[in-house]
Scaffold this motif. Structure first.
Motif, PDB file in Angstrom:
ATOM      1  N   UNK A  81      -5.805  -0.710 -16.955  1.00 63.72           N
ATOM      2  CA  UNK A  81      -5.839   0.440 -16.052  1.00 63.72           C
ATOM      3  C   UNK A  81      -6.792   0.199 -14.879  1.00 63.72           C
ATOM      4  N   UNK A  82      -7.960  -0.360 -15.170  1.00 64.34           N
ATOM      5  CA  UNK A  82      -8.927  -0.627 -14.102  1.00 64.34           C
ATOM      6  C   UNK A  82      -8.355  -1.586 -13.065  1.00 64.34           C
ATOM      7  N   UNK A  83      -7.801  -2.675 -13.554  1.00 57.86           N
ATOM      8  CA  UNK A  83      -7.266  -3.684 -12.640  1.00 57.86           C
ATOM      9  C   UNK A  83      -5.988  -3.199 -11.971  1.00 57.86           C
ATOM     10  N   UNK A  84      -5.087  -2.639 -12.758  1.00 57.96           N
ATOM     11  CA  UNK A  84      -3.790  -2.228 -12.232  1.00 57.96           C
ATOM     12  C   UNK A  84      -3.884  -1.127 -11.190  1.00 57.96           C
ATOM     13  N   UNK A  85      -4.712  -0.126 -11.433  1.00 63.49           N
ATOM     14  CA  UNK A  85      -4.830   0.986 -10.474  1.00 63.49           C
ATOM     15  C   UNK A  85      -5.395   0.514  -9.137  1.00 63.49           C
ATOM     16  N   UNK A  86      -6.400  -0.349  -9.190  1.00 61.64           N
ATOM     17  CA  UNK A  86      -6.988  -0.842  -7.944  1.00 61.64           C
ATOM     18  C   UNK A  86      -6.001  -1.712  -7.185  1.00 61.64           C
ATOM     19  N   UNK A  87      -5.345  -2.644  -7.877  1.00 55.87           N
ATOM     20  CA  UNK A  87      -4.392  -3.524  -7.195  1.00 55.87           C
ATOM     21  C   UNK A  87      -3.196  -2.742  -6.663  1.00 55.87           C
ATOM     22  N   UNK A  88      -2.705  -1.762  -7.437  1.00 58.57           N
ATOM     23  CA  UNK A  88      -1.586  -0.948  -6.959  1.00 58.57           C
ATOM     24  C   UNK A  88      -1.980  -0.169  -5.711  1.00 58.57           C
ATOM     25  N   UNK A  89      -3.194   0.376  -5.692  1.00 58.78           N
ATOM     26  CA  UNK A  89      -3.659   1.112  -4.510  1.00 58.78           C
ATOM     27  C   UNK A  89      -3.825   0.183  -3.312  1.00 58.78           C
ATOM     28  N   UNK A  90      -4.359  -1.034  -3.577  1.00 63.51           N
ATOM     29  CA  UNK A  90      -4.544  -2.000  -2.492  1.00 63.51           C
ATOM     30  C   UNK A  90      -3.202  -2.419  -1.898  1.00 63.51           C
ATOM     31  N   UNK A  91      -2.232  -2.684  -2.777  1.00 64.33           N
ATOM     32  CA  UNK A  91      -0.904  -3.086  -2.308  1.00 64.33           C
ATOM     33  C   UNK A  91      -0.246  -1.956  -1.525  1.00 64.33           C
ATOM     34  N   UNK A  92      -0.344  -0.729  -2.036  1.00 65.40           N
ATOM     35  CA  UNK A  92       0.244   0.415  -1.346  1.00 65.40           C
ATOM     36  C   UNK A  92      -0.380   0.588   0.038  1.00 65.40           C
ATOM     37  N   UNK A  93      -1.695   0.480   0.098  1.00 68.50           N
ATOM     38  CA  UNK A  93      -2.382   0.596   1.381  1.00 68.50           C
ATOM     39  C   UNK A  93      -1.953  -0.516   2.323  1.00 68.50           C
ATOM     40  N   UNK A  94      -1.847  -1.745   1.784  1.00 67.99           N
ATOM     41  CA  UNK A  94      -1.409  -2.868   2.611  1.00 67.99           C
ATOM     42  C   UNK A  94      -0.002  -2.690   3.135  1.00 67.99           C
ATOM     43  N   UNK A  95       0.874  -2.147   2.292  1.00 73.34           N
ATOM     44  CA  UNK A  95       2.252  -1.901   2.724  1.00 73.34           C
ATOM     45  C   UNK A  95       2.304  -0.812   3.798  1.00 73.34           C
ATOM     46  N   UNK A  96       1.545   0.251   3.608  1.00 71.82           N
ATOM     47  CA  UNK A  96       1.558   1.344   4.585  1.00 71.82           C
ATOM     48  C   UNK A  96       1.100   0.872   5.956  1.00 71.82           C
ATOM     49  N   UNK A  97       0.106  -0.014   5.951  1.00 76.34           N
ATOM     50  CA  UNK A  97      -0.412  -0.525   7.228  1.00 76.34           C
ATOM     51  C   UNK A  97       0.440  -1.684   7.735  1.00 76.34           C
ATOM     52  N   UNK A  98       0.707  -2.638   6.827  1.00 79.03           N
ATOM     53  CA  UNK A  98       1.349  -3.874   7.255  1.00 79.03           C
ATOM     54  C   UNK A  98       2.843  -3.774   7.493  1.00 79.03           C
ATOM     55  N   UNK A  99       3.569  -3.074   6.624  1.00 76.46           N
ATOM     56  CA  UNK A  99       5.030  -3.047   6.773  1.00 76.46           C
ATOM     57  C   UNK A  99       5.442  -2.376   8.076  1.00 76.46           C
ATOM     58  N   UNK A 100       4.713  -1.339   8.440  1.00 74.88           N
ATOM     59  CA  UNK A 100       5.043  -0.655   9.700  1.00 74.88           C
ATOM     60  C   UNK A 100       4.786  -1.587  10.902  1.00 74.88           C
TER      61      UNK A 100
END
Length: 419
Positions: free
Chosen positions: A398-417
């Motif tokens: 949970x510790x690792x997964x939640x942080x990485x999922x949030x990081x990826x989501x943030x990266x997608x929101x910024x980067x994909x656009x």
């Protein structure tokens, strides 16, 4: 004016000799006056002799320097043999340093002042770092020595002779480019491995994660997750180490892109930078709320370089590049995305290198290449989250997964656009 210039050059030659002599005199100070081959004054005079010989050689010819050098070598050999009878010291470092000092003095007078000065500084450092260098050698394993020699083999010997042109369908296979990327990956992994060896991974999982992420963030994640079974109270510490390795993986991807294709690097910079910084931030927060590691368990890393693995990586990279081209032709952008999602499970490096090369040479749209790398790091991060959950337990997962999922989501929101 000519005499003034000559005085200046001779002064530089003398200074270079005194620099080397300062280290030699300090190193052998225990022997006392007159009980060593050469000291501060002798090295200064040897360098000055080289400078004067060079000055005379401008008039009498270059053979003069050769004769003076031979005479100096004979004198040093006699002094060395006499010294050997007293101390039974078979080291010839001081003899070689003396001969080199003569050459540097001559080099300075011939006008190569910067080169001679730089060589004198490097020589002094090598002489002064004897305990440190010998300490490194004593800690070096046989496999690490072999790894160093093999890395030199593939980079210095093999790389320059490979043809720099495309072969095969669409000219995708370029032996020089593929092998250069193999050398690049091997070099980064090599540096990361020895960074851990020098710093020591006993200082904590975070240090292991920071340097181990340059070798293999997946390997670090697996090994740290195993420690969670032995000591559940160290979950925050171990999560910090795994997240640090994952953040280093994002940074490593950026490093590879910047070396191979600056335009591609600019394309993925914002998303990768955000993911890396976000993950580093939470790794720091976990570390600040963690207990000190008590069991002193080391995290095992593989041999820093294996020639067989390098060949397999080169072959795998060639296949990924060919498949990228085939799938892109057959299925358009979706083909690159599918390949990125498959290869990203095992490793992000092949797809990163493939996308950087194909976009650089016009074989793939740079936007598609950037999105493919985003997909690859997403899949790879998901795999490491799953590994942390399965091996280390649901609390670590949970510790690792939640942080990485949030990081990826943030990266997608910024980067994909932006992509």
């Amino acid at each position: 004016m000519a005499d003034l210039e000559n005085f200046k050059l001779l002064g530089i030659a003398l200074a270079l000799g005194l620099l080397i002599g300062l280290e030699r005199g300090w190193r052998e100070r225990e022997r006392g006056e007159g009980m060593r081959i050469a000291g501060l004054r002798t090295y200064g005079l040897i360098s000055l002799l080289g400078g004067v010989s060079a000055m005379l050689a401008k008039q009498a010819g270059p053979l003069l320097i050769g004769f003076v050098f031979i005479a100096l070598a004979l004198i040093l050999l006699v002094a060395y043999s006499k010294n050997l009878e007293k101390f039974e010291d078979v080291g010839i470092t001081s003899v070689i340093a003396s001969l080199l000092t003569f050459i540097l003095g001559a080099l300075a007078v011939f006008g190569h002042v910067v080169l001679a000065s730089a060589a004198a500084v490097v020589t002094t450092l090598l002489l002064g770092f004897k305990p440190l260098l010998h300490g490194w050698v004593s800690k070096l394993d046989q496999q690490e020595l072999e790894a160093t020699l093999k890395l030199l083999l593939i980079s210095v010997v093999m790389l320059p002779v490979l043809p720099d042109q495309g072969y095969g369908p669409w000219g995708v296979f370029n032996p020089y480019h593929v092998w250069w990327m193999v050398v690049l990956i091997a070099g980064i992994s090599y540096l990361g491995y020895f960074a851990i060896r020098i710093a020591g991974d006993r200082h904590g999982p975070v240090v292991t994660g920071a340097f181990g992420g340059l070798v293999s963030s997946t390997a670090v994640s697996i090994n740290l997750a195993r420690l969670a079974k032995n000591d559940p109270s160290m979950l925050n510490t171990l999560a910090a180490g795994i997240l640090t390795a994952c953040a280093t993986m994002f940074a490593r991807t950026l490093l590879l892109a910047s070396i191979l294709n600056p335009s591609f690097f600019q394309q993925i910079l914002s998303s990768m930078l955000v993911m890396s910084l976000f993950t580093y931030l939470f790794a720091l927060l976990f570390w600040l709320n963690a207990k000190t590691l008590q069991n002193n368990q080391e995290v095992p890393l593989e041999n820093p370089f294996q020639l067989g693995m390098a060949l397999k990586f080169g072959l795998f990279l060639s296949v990924v590049m060919l498949l990228s081209k085939v799938l892109q032709i057959q299925f358009g952008d979706m083909g690159a995305y599918v390949l990125a999602s498959i290869s990203g499970v095992a490793d992000v490096d092949p797809i990163t290198l493939s996308m950087a090369q194909l976009s650089k040479h016009g074989g793939l749209d740079i936007t598609v290449a950037g999105r493919a790398v985003l997909i690859a790091v997403t899949v790879n991060s998901g795999f490491k989250s799953l590994v942390s959950w399965v091996i280390g337990g649901h609390a670590l997962g949970l510790r690792v997964g939640c942080v990485l999922a949030s990081a990826i989501l943030l990266g997608f929101l910024i980067g994909w656009r932006l992509l």
